[in-house]
Design an enzyme around this catalytic site. Structure first.
Site, short mmCIF file in Angstrom:
data_model
loop_
_atom_site.label_atom_id
_atom_site.label_comp_id
_atom_site.label_asym_id
_atom_site.label_seq_id
_atom_site.Cartn_x
_atom_site.Cartn_y
_atom_site.Cartn_z
N THR A 1 7.36 -32.63 11.38
CA THR A 1 7.51 -32.95 9.95
C THR A 1 8.87 -32.58 9.38
O THR A 1 9.49 -31.59 9.82
CB THR A 1 6.42 -32.21 9.13
OG1 THR A 1 6.81 -32.21 7.75
CG2 THR A 1 6.26 -30.76 9.56
N GLU B 1 9.24 -31.14 6.73
CA GLU B 1 9.11 -29.81 6.11
C GLU B 1 9.81 -28.75 6.96
O GLU B 1 10.14 -27.67 6.47
CB GLU B 1 7.63 -29.42 5.97
CG GLU B 1 7.01 -29.78 4.63
CD GLU B 1 7.58 -29.02 3.46
OE1 GLU B 1 7.64 -27.78 3.50
OE2 GLU B 1 7.99 -29.67 2.48
N TYR C 1 3.41 -23.56 6.47
CA TYR C 1 3.17 -24.85 7.13
C TYR C 1 4.40 -25.27 7.93
O TYR C 1 4.31 -25.61 9.12
CB TYR C 1 2.81 -25.91 6.07
CG TYR C 1 2.82 -27.33 6.59
CD1 TYR C 1 1.78 -27.82 7.37
CD2 TYR C 1 3.88 -28.20 6.29
CE1 TYR C 1 1.78 -29.14 7.84
CE2 TYR C 1 3.88 -29.52 6.75
CZ TYR C 1 2.83 -29.97 7.52
OH TYR C 1 2.85 -31.27 7.99
N LYS D 1 4.63 -25.62 11.99
CA LYS D 1 4.98 -26.91 12.60
C LYS D 1 6.25 -26.79 13.46
O LYS D 1 6.42 -27.51 14.42
CB LYS D 1 5.19 -27.96 11.51
CG LYS D 1 3.87 -28.51 10.96
CD LYS D 1 3.27 -29.50 11.96
CE LYS D 1 2.07 -30.22 11.39
NZ LYS D 1 1.56 -31.26 12.28
P1 NAP Z 1 -4.32 -35.41 6.66
O1 NAP Z 1 -4.68 -36.67 5.96
O2 NAP Z 1 -4.38 -34.12 5.95
O3 NAP Z 1 -5.25 -35.34 7.97
C1 NAP Z 1 -5.31 -34.17 8.75
C2 NAP Z 1 -6.37 -34.35 9.82
O4 NAP Z 1 -6.48 -33.15 10.59
C3 NAP Z 1 -7.79 -34.62 9.27
O5 NAP Z 1 -8.43 -35.50 10.16
C4 NAP Z 1 -8.44 -33.24 9.34
O6 NAP Z 1 -9.83 -33.28 9.42
C5 NAP Z 1 -7.84 -32.75 10.65
N1 NAP Z 1 -7.89 -31.29 10.82
C6 NAP Z 1 -7.46 -30.32 9.97
N2 NAP Z 1 -7.63 -29.11 10.52
C7 NAP Z 1 -8.20 -29.32 11.74
C8 NAP Z 1 -8.62 -28.47 12.79
N3 NAP Z 1 -8.53 -27.13 12.70
N4 NAP Z 1 -9.14 -29.01 13.91
C9 NAP Z 1 -9.26 -30.37 14.01
N5 NAP Z 1 -8.90 -31.23 13.06
C10 NAP Z 1 -8.35 -30.70 11.94
O7 NAP Z 1 -2.84 -35.53 7.28
P2 NAP Z 1 -1.94 -36.83 7.52
O8 NAP Z 1 -1.18 -37.11 6.30
O9 NAP Z 1 -2.77 -37.89 8.13
O10 NAP Z 1 -0.90 -36.27 8.57
C11 NAP Z 1 -1.14 -36.37 9.98
C12 NAP Z 1 -0.27 -35.36 10.70
O11 NAP Z 1 1.10 -35.62 10.45
C13 NAP Z 1 -0.49 -33.92 10.29
O12 NAP Z 1 -0.30 -33.12 11.43
C14 NAP Z 1 0.60 -33.65 9.27
O13 NAP Z 1 0.90 -32.28 9.24
C15 NAP Z 1 1.72 -34.47 9.87
N6 NAP Z 1 2.70 -35.01 8.91
C16 NAP Z 1 2.29 -35.71 7.82
C17 NAP Z 1 3.23 -36.27 6.96
C18 NAP Z 1 2.82 -37.06 5.76
O14 NAP Z 1 3.67 -37.24 4.86
N7 NAP Z 1 1.62 -37.59 5.70
C19 NAP Z 1 4.60 -36.10 7.24
C20 NAP Z 1 4.97 -35.41 8.38
C21 NAP Z 1 4.02 -34.88 9.23
P3 NAP Z 1 -10.76 -33.42 8.10
O15 NAP Z 1 -10.76 -34.89 7.75
O16 NAP Z 1 -12.07 -32.92 8.56
O17 NAP Z 1 -10.12 -32.59 7.03
O1 G4F Z 2 2.93 -34.46 -2.06
P1 G4F Z 2 3.30 -33.09 -1.67
O2 G4F Z 2 2.23 -32.07 -1.70
O3 G4F Z 2 3.98 -33.20 -0.24
P2 G4F Z 2 4.93 -32.20 0.58
O4 G4F Z 2 4.81 -30.82 0.15
O5 G4F Z 2 6.30 -32.80 0.57
O6 G4F Z 2 4.29 -32.30 2.05
C1 G4F Z 2 3.90 -33.55 2.60
O7 G4F Z 2 4.99 -34.09 3.32
C2 G4F Z 2 5.40 -33.33 4.46
C3 G4F Z 2 6.59 -34.06 5.09
O8 G4F Z 2 7.77 -33.65 4.46
C4 G4F Z 2 4.24 -33.24 5.42
F1 G4F Z 2 4.60 -32.59 6.54
C5 G4F Z 2 3.08 -32.53 4.74
O9 G4F Z 2 1.97 -32.51 5.64
C6 G4F Z 2 2.69 -33.31 3.50
O10 G4F Z 2 2.15 -34.55 3.90
O11 G4F Z 2 4.49 -32.58 -2.61
C7 G4F Z 2 5.67 -33.32 -2.79
C8 G4F Z 2 6.52 -32.69 -3.87
C9 G4F Z 2 6.75 -31.18 -3.68
O12 G4F Z 2 8.08 -30.90 -3.96
C10 G4F Z 2 5.85 -30.53 -4.73
O13 G4F Z 2 6.32 -29.28 -5.21
O14 G4F Z 2 5.82 -32.82 -5.11
C11 G4F Z 2 5.91 -31.59 -5.81
N1 G4F Z 2 4.79 -31.53 -6.78
C12 G4F Z 2 4.94 -31.49 -8.13
N2 G4F Z 2 3.73 -31.42 -8.71
C13 G4F Z 2 3.48 -31.51 -6.48
C14 G4F Z 2 2.81 -31.44 -7.71
N3 G4F Z 2 2.83 -31.55 -5.28
C15 G4F Z 2 1.46 -31.54 -5.33
N4 G4F Z 2 0.79 -31.62 -4.15
N5 G4F Z 2 0.76 -31.46 -6.52
C16 G4F Z 2 1.40 -31.41 -7.74
O15 G4F Z 2 0.75 -31.31 -8.77
#
Ligand code: NAP
Ligand code: G4F
Length: 343
Positions: free
Chosen positions: A134, A136, A157, A161
Protein backbone atom coordinates in the site's frame (compact mmCIF):
# COMPACT_ATOMS: atom_id res chain seq x y z
CA UNK A 1 -7.36 -27.17 -20.99
CA UNK A 2 -7.05 -27.45 -17.19
CA UNK A 3 -8.44 -24.41 -15.43
CA UNK A 4 -6.04 -22.33 -13.35
CA UNK A 5 -6.73 -22.35 -9.61
CA UNK A 6 -6.52 -19.19 -7.52
CA UNK A 7 -6.83 -18.60 -3.80
CA UNK A 8 -7.96 -15.14 -2.65
CA UNK A 9 -7.65 -14.13 0.99
CA UNK A 10 -9.99 -11.22 1.71
CA UNK A 11 -12.49 -12.42 -0.92
CA UNK A 12 -15.37 -10.79 0.98
CA UNK A 13 -13.72 -7.34 0.81
CA UNK A 14 -13.87 -4.68 -1.90
CA UNK A 15 -10.88 -5.87 -3.95
CA UNK A 16 -11.29 -9.58 -3.26
CA UNK A 17 -14.87 -9.61 -4.53
CA UNK A 18 -14.01 -7.68 -7.70
CA UNK A 19 -10.94 -9.85 -8.34
CA UNK A 20 -12.99 -13.05 -7.85
CA UNK A 21 -15.40 -11.93 -10.59
CA UNK A 22 -12.49 -10.89 -12.84
CA UNK A 23 -10.75 -14.28 -12.46
CA UNK A 24 -13.95 -16.30 -12.96
CA UNK A 25 -14.48 -14.41 -16.24
CA UNK A 26 -10.92 -15.37 -17.22
CA UNK A 27 -11.81 -19.04 -16.67
CA UNK A 28 -10.21 -19.60 -13.26
CA UNK A 29 -11.49 -21.77 -10.43
CA UNK A 30 -11.57 -19.35 -7.49
CA UNK A 31 -11.15 -20.37 -3.87
CA UNK A 32 -11.64 -17.78 -1.16
CA UNK A 33 -10.66 -17.64 2.48
CA UNK A 34 -13.40 -16.07 4.58
CA UNK A 35 -13.70 -15.37 8.29
CA UNK A 36 -16.42 -16.86 10.39
CA UNK A 37 -18.83 -14.08 11.33
CA UNK A 38 -22.04 -14.09 13.38
CA UNK A 39 -23.86 -12.43 10.49
CA UNK A 40 -23.39 -12.84 6.73
CA UNK A 41 -20.22 -11.22 5.41
CA UNK A 42 -20.56 -12.42 1.81
CA UNK A 43 -22.82 -9.63 0.45
CA UNK A 44 -20.20 -8.55 -2.11
CA UNK A 45 -19.98 -12.03 -3.68
CA UNK A 46 -23.59 -13.19 -3.38
CA UNK A 47 -24.08 -12.58 -7.10
CA UNK A 48 -21.42 -15.15 -8.06
CA UNK A 49 -22.11 -17.66 -5.31
CA UNK A 50 -23.24 -21.02 -6.67
CA UNK A 51 -24.44 -24.21 -5.05
CA UNK A 52 -21.30 -26.22 -4.26
CA UNK A 53 -23.08 -29.30 -5.62
CA UNK A 54 -23.37 -27.68 -9.06
CA UNK A 55 -20.89 -29.46 -11.37
CA UNK A 56 -20.02 -26.18 -13.06
CA UNK A 57 -19.33 -24.37 -9.81
CA UNK A 58 -16.13 -22.34 -9.98
CA UNK A 59 -16.25 -20.54 -6.61
CA UNK A 60 -15.42 -22.25 -3.31
CA UNK A 61 -15.22 -20.62 0.12
CA UNK A 62 -13.21 -21.89 3.10
CA UNK A 63 -13.33 -20.71 6.69
CA UNK A 64 -10.00 -19.38 7.89
CA UNK A 65 -8.21 -16.42 9.38
CA UNK A 66 -4.84 -14.82 8.72
CA UNK A 67 -4.14 -14.95 12.46
CA UNK A 68 -4.59 -18.76 12.46
CA UNK A 69 -1.70 -20.63 10.83
CA UNK A 70 -3.44 -24.03 10.92
CA UNK A 71 -6.31 -22.82 8.77
CA UNK A 72 -3.95 -21.20 6.24
CA UNK A 73 -1.79 -24.31 5.97
CA UNK A 74 -4.78 -26.63 5.58
CA UNK A 75 -6.49 -24.49 2.93
CA UNK A 76 -3.35 -24.11 0.81
CA UNK A 77 -2.65 -27.86 1.16
CA UNK A 78 -6.18 -28.73 0.06
CA UNK A 79 -6.57 -26.17 -2.76
CA UNK A 80 -3.03 -26.35 -4.24
CA UNK A 81 -3.48 -22.99 -5.98
CA UNK A 82 -1.45 -21.78 -8.96
CA UNK A 83 -1.89 -18.20 -7.74
CA UNK A 84 -2.45 -16.78 -4.26
CA UNK A 85 -3.69 -13.19 -3.89
CA UNK A 86 -3.20 -12.05 -0.30
CA UNK A 87 -5.77 -9.27 0.02
CA UNK A 88 -6.99 -9.96 3.55
CA UNK A 89 -6.11 -7.28 6.09
CA UNK A 90 -7.36 -5.03 8.82
CA UNK A 91 -7.28 -2.29 6.19
CA UNK A 92 -8.54 0.80 8.04
CA UNK A 93 -5.74 3.23 8.96
CA UNK A 94 -7.57 4.94 11.81
CA UNK A 95 -8.71 1.61 13.28
CA UNK A 96 -5.08 0.48 13.27
CA UNK A 97 -4.30 3.15 15.90
CA UNK A 98 -6.97 1.57 18.12
CA UNK A 99 -6.00 -2.07 17.38
CA UNK A 100 -2.27 -1.93 16.61
CA UNK A 101 -1.45 -5.42 17.89
CA UNK A 102 -4.26 -7.12 15.98
CA UNK A 103 -3.36 -5.13 12.85
CA UNK A 104 0.26 -6.32 13.09
CA UNK A 105 -0.88 -9.89 13.66
CA UNK A 106 -3.23 -10.00 10.68
CA UNK A 107 -1.42 -7.70 8.22
CA UNK A 108 2.26 -8.40 8.98
CA UNK A 109 2.37 -11.92 10.49
CA UNK A 110 -0.58 -13.04 8.36
CA UNK A 111 1.57 -12.55 5.25
CA UNK A 112 4.48 -14.39 6.85
CA UNK A 113 2.15 -17.31 7.68
CA UNK A 114 1.13 -17.71 4.03
CA UNK A 115 4.74 -17.55 2.82
CA UNK A 116 5.78 -20.13 5.44
CA UNK A 117 2.91 -22.41 4.41
CA UNK A 118 4.10 -22.22 0.78
CA UNK A 119 7.60 -23.20 1.95
CA UNK A 120 6.49 -26.00 4.31
CA UNK A 121 4.21 -27.51 1.65
CA UNK A 122 7.05 -27.50 -0.92
CA UNK A 123 5.05 -25.28 -3.26
CA UNK A 124 7.86 -22.75 -3.79
CA UNK A 125 8.18 -23.63 -7.49
CA UNK A 126 4.47 -24.19 -8.08
CA UNK A 127 2.68 -21.15 -6.74
CA UNK A 128 2.73 -17.44 -7.58
CA UNK A 129 2.07 -15.12 -4.61
CA UNK A 130 0.70 -11.56 -4.74
CA UNK A 131 0.97 -9.27 -1.70
CA UNK A 132 -1.39 -6.29 -1.35
CA UNK A 133 1.10 -3.59 -0.42
CA UNK A 134 0.00 0.00 0.00
CA UNK A 135 0.93 3.63 -0.56
CA UNK A 136 0.40 4.08 3.22
CA UNK A 137 3.93 2.62 3.53
CA UNK A 138 5.32 5.90 2.14
CA UNK A 139 3.88 7.88 5.04
CA UNK A 140 5.71 11.20 5.20
CA UNK A 141 7.75 10.76 1.96
CA UNK A 142 6.63 13.56 -0.38
CA UNK A 143 5.05 12.89 -3.79
CA UNK A 144 5.41 11.65 -6.45
CA UNK A 145 6.11 8.22 -4.92
CA UNK A 146 7.51 5.33 -6.98
CA UNK A 147 9.08 1.91 -6.32
CA UNK A 148 12.35 3.56 -5.16
CA UNK A 149 10.89 6.18 -2.83
CA UNK A 150 11.95 5.72 0.82
CA UNK A 151 9.20 4.43 3.06
CA UNK A 152 8.34 6.17 6.34
CA UNK A 153 5.00 4.69 7.46
CA UNK A 154 2.85 6.92 9.67
CA UNK A 155 0.47 4.39 11.24
CA UNK A 156 0.45 0.90 12.76
CA UNK A 157 -1.26 -0.20 9.52
CA UNK A 158 1.49 1.29 7.36
CA UNK A 159 4.20 -0.26 9.55
CA UNK A 160 2.55 -3.71 9.50
CA UNK A 161 2.16 -3.54 5.71
CA UNK A 162 5.82 -2.52 5.36
CA UNK A 163 6.84 -5.68 7.24
CA UNK A 164 4.61 -7.74 4.92
CA UNK A 165 6.11 -5.98 1.88
CA UNK A 166 9.68 -6.72 2.93
CA UNK A 167 9.05 -10.30 4.09
CA UNK A 168 7.54 -10.97 0.65
CA UNK A 169 10.69 -9.61 -1.03
CA UNK A 170 12.82 -11.57 1.44
CA UNK A 171 11.09 -14.90 0.66
CA UNK A 172 11.43 -14.13 -3.05
CA UNK A 173 15.20 -13.77 -2.69
CA UNK A 174 15.82 -16.41 -0.04
CA UNK A 175 13.62 -19.24 -1.31
CA UNK A 176 13.09 -18.34 -4.95
CA UNK A 177 9.32 -18.03 -4.50
CA UNK A 178 7.46 -16.16 -7.24
CA UNK A 179 6.36 -13.52 -4.73
CA UNK A 180 5.35 -10.08 -6.06
CA UNK A 181 3.90 -6.95 -4.55
CA UNK A 182 1.55 -4.29 -5.85
CA UNK A 183 1.98 -0.97 -4.07
CA UNK A 184 -1.56 0.22 -4.64
CA UNK A 185 -2.65 3.79 -4.02
CA UNK A 186 -6.18 4.44 -2.75
CA UNK A 187 -8.83 2.83 -4.90
CA UNK A 188 -12.54 3.06 -4.50
CA UNK A 189 -15.82 2.21 -6.18
CA UNK A 190 -19.42 1.33 -5.42
CA UNK A 191 -18.42 -1.58 -3.16
CA UNK A 192 -15.93 0.42 -1.08
CA UNK A 193 -16.22 -0.06 2.69
CA UNK A 194 -18.60 2.45 4.22
CA UNK A 195 -16.15 4.00 6.71
CA UNK A 196 -13.52 5.05 4.14
CA UNK A 197 -13.83 8.74 3.35
CA UNK A 198 -14.93 8.37 -0.30
CA UNK A 199 -17.87 6.10 0.45
CA UNK A 200 -18.71 7.98 3.64
CA UNK A 201 -19.14 11.09 1.47
CA UNK A 202 -21.16 9.45 -1.33
CA UNK A 203 -23.41 7.61 1.14
CA UNK A 204 -23.78 10.79 3.19
CA UNK A 205 -24.86 12.75 0.11
CA UNK A 206 -27.37 10.04 -0.87
CA UNK A 207 -28.79 10.01 2.66
CA UNK A 208 -29.03 13.82 2.74
CA UNK A 209 -30.95 13.82 -0.56
CA UNK A 210 -33.27 11.10 0.76
CA UNK A 211 -33.86 13.10 3.95
CA UNK A 212 -32.30 10.39 6.16
CA UNK A 213 -29.28 12.43 7.31
CA UNK A 214 -28.80 16.18 7.88
CA UNK A 215 -25.06 16.57 7.33
CA UNK A 216 -21.72 14.74 7.14
CA UNK A 217 -19.07 14.94 9.88
CA UNK A 218 -15.50 14.66 8.58
CA UNK A 219 -11.92 15.02 9.85
CA UNK A 220 -8.92 16.41 7.94
CA UNK A 221 -10.12 18.00 4.69
CA UNK A 222 -6.64 18.94 3.51
CA UNK A 223 -5.02 15.54 3.01
CA UNK A 224 -4.38 14.65 -0.63
CA UNK A 225 -4.90 11.18 -2.06
CA UNK A 226 -4.34 9.55 -5.45
CA UNK A 227 -7.76 7.96 -5.88
CA UNK A 228 -8.22 5.31 -8.57
CA UNK A 229 -10.98 2.85 -9.34
CA UNK A 230 -10.77 -0.68 -7.86
CA UNK A 231 -12.06 -2.20 -11.11
CA UNK A 232 -8.88 -1.03 -12.89
CA UNK A 233 -6.62 -2.04 -10.02
CA UNK A 234 -7.58 -5.75 -9.79
CA UNK A 235 -6.54 -6.11 -13.43
CA UNK A 236 -3.08 -4.84 -12.44
CA UNK A 237 -2.87 -7.47 -9.64
CA UNK A 238 -3.54 -10.22 -12.17
CA UNK A 239 -1.07 -8.78 -14.69
CA UNK A 240 1.63 -8.71 -12.01
CA UNK A 241 1.28 -12.48 -11.55
CA UNK A 242 1.33 -13.20 -15.31
CA UNK A 243 4.91 -11.89 -15.69
CA UNK A 244 7.84 -14.30 -16.05
CA UNK A 245 9.63 -12.83 -13.03
CA UNK A 246 8.38 -11.58 -9.65
CA UNK A 247 8.68 -7.83 -9.03
CA UNK A 248 7.20 -4.79 -7.24
CA UNK A 249 4.90 -2.25 -8.91
CA UNK A 250 3.28 1.06 -8.02
CA UNK A 251 -0.34 1.12 -9.18
CA UNK A 252 -1.81 4.64 -9.19
CA UNK A 253 -3.35 7.32 -11.39
CA UNK A 254 -0.62 9.97 -11.08
CA UNK A 255 -3.22 12.58 -10.00
CA UNK A 256 -4.15 13.67 -6.50
CA UNK A 257 -7.08 15.56 -4.99
CA UNK A 258 -7.75 16.82 -1.47
CA UNK A 259 -10.58 15.42 0.64
CA UNK A 260 -12.09 18.92 0.33
CA UNK A 261 -12.09 18.64 -3.49
CA UNK A 262 -13.65 15.19 -3.24
CA UNK A 263 -16.50 16.71 -1.22
CA UNK A 264 -16.97 19.61 -3.66
CA UNK A 265 -16.94 17.40 -6.78
CA UNK A 266 -19.28 14.78 -5.29
CA UNK A 267 -21.84 17.42 -4.23
CA UNK A 268 -21.57 19.17 -7.60
CA UNK A 269 -22.49 15.91 -9.38
CA UNK A 270 -25.88 16.07 -7.61
CA UNK A 271 -26.25 19.80 -8.34
CA UNK A 272 -25.13 21.27 -5.00
CA UNK A 273 -22.36 23.89 -4.88
CA UNK A 274 -20.48 23.72 -1.57
CA UNK A 275 -18.96 26.89 -0.08
CA UNK A 276 -16.75 26.95 3.04
CA UNK A 277 -16.57 29.29 6.02
CA UNK A 278 -14.78 29.24 9.38
CA UNK A 279 -11.45 27.69 10.34
CA UNK A 280 -10.11 24.48 11.90
CA UNK A 281 -12.67 22.54 13.92
CA UNK A 282 -15.21 25.33 13.34
CA UNK A 283 -15.06 25.16 9.55
CA UNK A 284 -18.33 24.23 7.84
CA UNK A 285 -19.36 23.46 4.27
CA UNK A 286 -22.72 24.85 3.19
CA UNK A 287 -25.04 24.77 0.18
CA UNK A 288 -24.47 28.06 -1.67
CA UNK A 289 -28.15 28.17 -2.73
CA UNK A 290 -29.92 27.31 0.53
CA UNK A 291 -27.21 28.20 3.09
CA UNK A 292 -27.82 24.82 4.76
CA UNK A 293 -24.76 23.42 6.53
CA UNK A 294 -23.92 20.03 4.97
CA UNK A 295 -20.37 19.43 6.30
CA UNK A 296 -19.08 19.81 9.85
CA UNK A 297 -15.73 18.85 11.36
CA UNK A 298 -15.42 16.34 14.20
CA UNK A 299 -11.99 15.97 15.79
CA UNK A 300 -12.59 12.28 16.39
CA UNK A 301 -11.89 11.67 12.69
CA UNK A 302 -8.38 13.16 12.86
CA UNK A 303 -5.54 10.63 13.13
CA UNK A 304 -2.66 10.77 15.65
CA UNK A 305 -0.41 11.08 12.58
CA UNK A 306 -1.57 11.97 9.07
CA UNK A 307 -0.21 11.05 5.64
CA UNK A 308 -0.41 14.44 3.95
CA UNK A 309 0.01 13.74 0.27
CA UNK A 310 0.02 10.57 -1.83
CA UNK A 311 0.46 10.72 -5.61
CA UNK A 312 1.89 7.70 -7.38
CA UNK A 313 4.24 7.44 -10.33
CA UNK A 314 3.05 4.30 -12.16
CA UNK A 315 5.52 4.46 -15.08
CA UNK A 316 7.04 1.07 -14.33
CA UNK A 317 3.60 -0.59 -14.44
CA UNK A 318 2.81 1.24 -17.66
CA UNK A 319 5.99 0.01 -19.35
CA UNK A 320 6.25 -3.51 -17.93
CA UNK A 321 2.62 -4.50 -17.45
CA UNK A 322 1.14 -2.38 -20.22
CA UNK A 323 -1.30 -1.20 -17.56
CA UNK A 324 -2.86 2.19 -17.07
CA UNK A 325 -5.95 3.41 -15.26
CA UNK A 326 -9.04 3.76 -17.48
CA UNK A 327 -11.81 4.98 -15.18
CA UNK A 328 -11.65 8.71 -14.45
CA UNK A 329 -12.02 10.24 -10.97
CA UNK A 330 -15.37 11.92 -11.66
CA UNK A 331 -16.86 8.81 -13.30
CA UNK A 332 -15.81 6.74 -10.26
CA UNK A 333 -17.55 9.17 -7.86
CA UNK A 334 -20.62 9.22 -10.10
CA UNK A 335 -20.83 5.41 -10.08
CA UNK A 336 -20.58 5.41 -6.28
CA UNK A 337 -23.31 8.04 -6.01
CA UNK A 338 -25.52 6.13 -8.45
CA UNK A 339 -25.29 3.03 -6.30
CA UNK A 340 -25.92 4.91 -3.06
CA UNK A 341 -28.81 6.94 -4.49
CA UNK A 342 -30.53 3.79 -5.79
CA UNK A 343 -30.08 1.77 -2.62
P1 NAP B 1 -11.40 -4.42 2.67
O1 NAP B 1 -12.58 -4.09 1.82
O2 NAP B 1 -11.29 -3.87 4.04
O3 NAP B 1 -11.34 -6.02 2.74
C1 NAP B 1 -10.46 -6.68 3.64
C2 NAP B 1 -10.73 -8.17 3.58
O4 NAP B 1 -9.88 -8.83 4.52
C3 NAP B 1 -12.17 -8.57 3.96
O5 NAP B 1 -12.52 -9.68 3.18
C4 NAP B 1 -12.01 -8.99 5.42
O6 NAP B 1 -13.00 -9.89 5.85
C5 NAP B 1 -10.66 -9.68 5.34
N1 NAP B 1 -9.99 -9.83 6.64
C6 NAP B 1 -9.73 -8.88 7.57
N2 NAP B 1 -9.04 -9.41 8.60
C7 NAP B 1 -8.88 -10.73 8.32
C8 NAP B 1 -8.26 -11.80 8.98
N3 NAP B 1 -7.67 -11.66 10.18
N4 NAP B 1 -8.26 -13.03 8.40
C9 NAP B 1 -8.86 -13.20 7.19
N5 NAP B 1 -9.48 -12.22 6.51
C10 NAP B 1 -9.47 -10.99 7.07
O7 NAP B 1 -10.05 -4.04 1.90
P2 NAP B 1 -9.81 -3.72 0.35
O8 NAP B 1 -10.04 -2.28 0.13
O9 NAP B 1 -10.53 -4.72 -0.47
O10 NAP B 1 -8.25 -3.94 0.24
C11 NAP B 1 -7.70 -5.21 -0.10
C12 NAP B 1 -6.25 -5.26 0.34
O11 NAP B 1 -5.50 -4.24 -0.31
C13 NAP B 1 -6.03 -5.04 1.82
O12 NAP B 1 -4.93 -5.83 2.20
C14 NAP B 1 -5.67 -3.57 1.93
O13 NAP B 1 -4.89 -3.34 3.07
C15 NAP B 1 -4.88 -3.40 0.65
N6 NAP B 1 -4.92 -2.05 0.05
C16 NAP B 1 -6.11 -1.43 -0.18
C17 NAP B 1 -6.13 -0.18 -0.80
C18 NAP B 1 -7.42 0.53 -1.09
O14 NAP B 1 -7.36 1.75 -1.33
N7 NAP B 1 -8.54 -0.15 -1.13
C19 NAP B 1 -4.91 0.40 -1.20
C20 NAP B 1 -3.73 -0.28 -0.97
C21 NAP B 1 -3.73 -1.52 -0.36
P3 NAP B 1 -14.45 -9.38 6.37
O15 NAP B 1 -15.26 -9.12 5.11
O16 NAP B 1 -14.94 -10.53 7.16
O17 NAP B 1 -14.22 -8.13 7.15
O1 G4F C 1 -10.49 6.91 3.11
P1 G4F C 1 -9.43 6.84 4.14
O2 G4F C 1 -9.79 6.24 5.44
O3 G4F C 1 -8.20 6.09 3.45
P2 G4F C 1 -6.65 6.02 3.82
O4 G4F C 1 -6.39 6.31 5.23
O5 G4F C 1 -5.92 6.82 2.81
O6 G4F C 1 -6.36 4.45 3.61
C1 G4F C 1 -6.86 3.76 2.48
O7 G4F C 1 -5.91 3.82 1.44
C2 G4F C 1 -4.67 3.16 1.70
C3 G4F C 1 -3.78 3.35 0.48
O8 G4F C 1 -3.09 4.57 0.60
C4 G4F C 1 -4.96 1.70 1.97
F1 G4F C 1 -3.81 1.02 2.16
C5 G4F C 1 -5.87 1.56 3.17
O9 G4F C 1 -6.17 0.18 3.36
C6 G4F C 1 -7.15 2.32 2.90
O10 G4F C 1 -7.85 1.66 1.87
O11 G4F C 1 -8.86 8.31 4.41
C7 G4F C 1 -8.41 9.15 3.37
C8 G4F C 1 -8.12 10.53 3.91
C9 G4F C 1 -7.22 10.53 5.15
O12 G4F C 1 -6.28 11.55 5.01
C10 G4F C 1 -8.16 10.86 6.31
O13 G4F C 1 -7.56 11.54 7.39
O14 G4F C 1 -9.36 11.11 4.33
C11 G4F C 1 -9.15 11.75 5.58
N1 G4F C 1 -10.46 11.86 6.25
C12 G4F C 1 -11.08 13.03 6.57
N2 G4F C 1 -12.24 12.78 7.19
C13 G4F C 1 -11.24 10.84 6.66
C14 G4F C 1 -12.37 11.43 7.25
N3 G4F C 1 -11.09 9.49 6.56
C15 G4F C 1 -12.10 8.71 7.05
N4 G4F C 1 -11.98 7.36 6.94
N5 G4F C 1 -13.21 9.25 7.66
C16 G4F C 1 -13.39 10.61 7.78
O15 G4F C 1 -14.39 11.06 8.34
Amino acid sequence: MKKKISLITGITGQDGSILAKFLIKKGYIVHGLKRRSSSFNTQRINDIYQDIHDRNNNLFLHYGDLTDFTSILNIIKKVKPNEIYNLAAQSHVQVSFETPEYTANADALGTLRILEAIKILNLTKKVKFYQASTSEMYGSSPPPQNENTPMHPASPYGAAKLYAHWITKNYRTSYNIFASTGILFNHEGPSRGETFVSRKITMGIANILKGKQKLIYLGNLDAYRDWGDARDYVEAMWKILQLKKPDDFVIATGKSYSVRSFVEIAFLIVGIKIKWRGKGLNEVGFDQKTNKILIKIDKKYFRPQEVDHLRGDYNKAKKTLNWQPKIKFKKMIKDMLDKDLNF
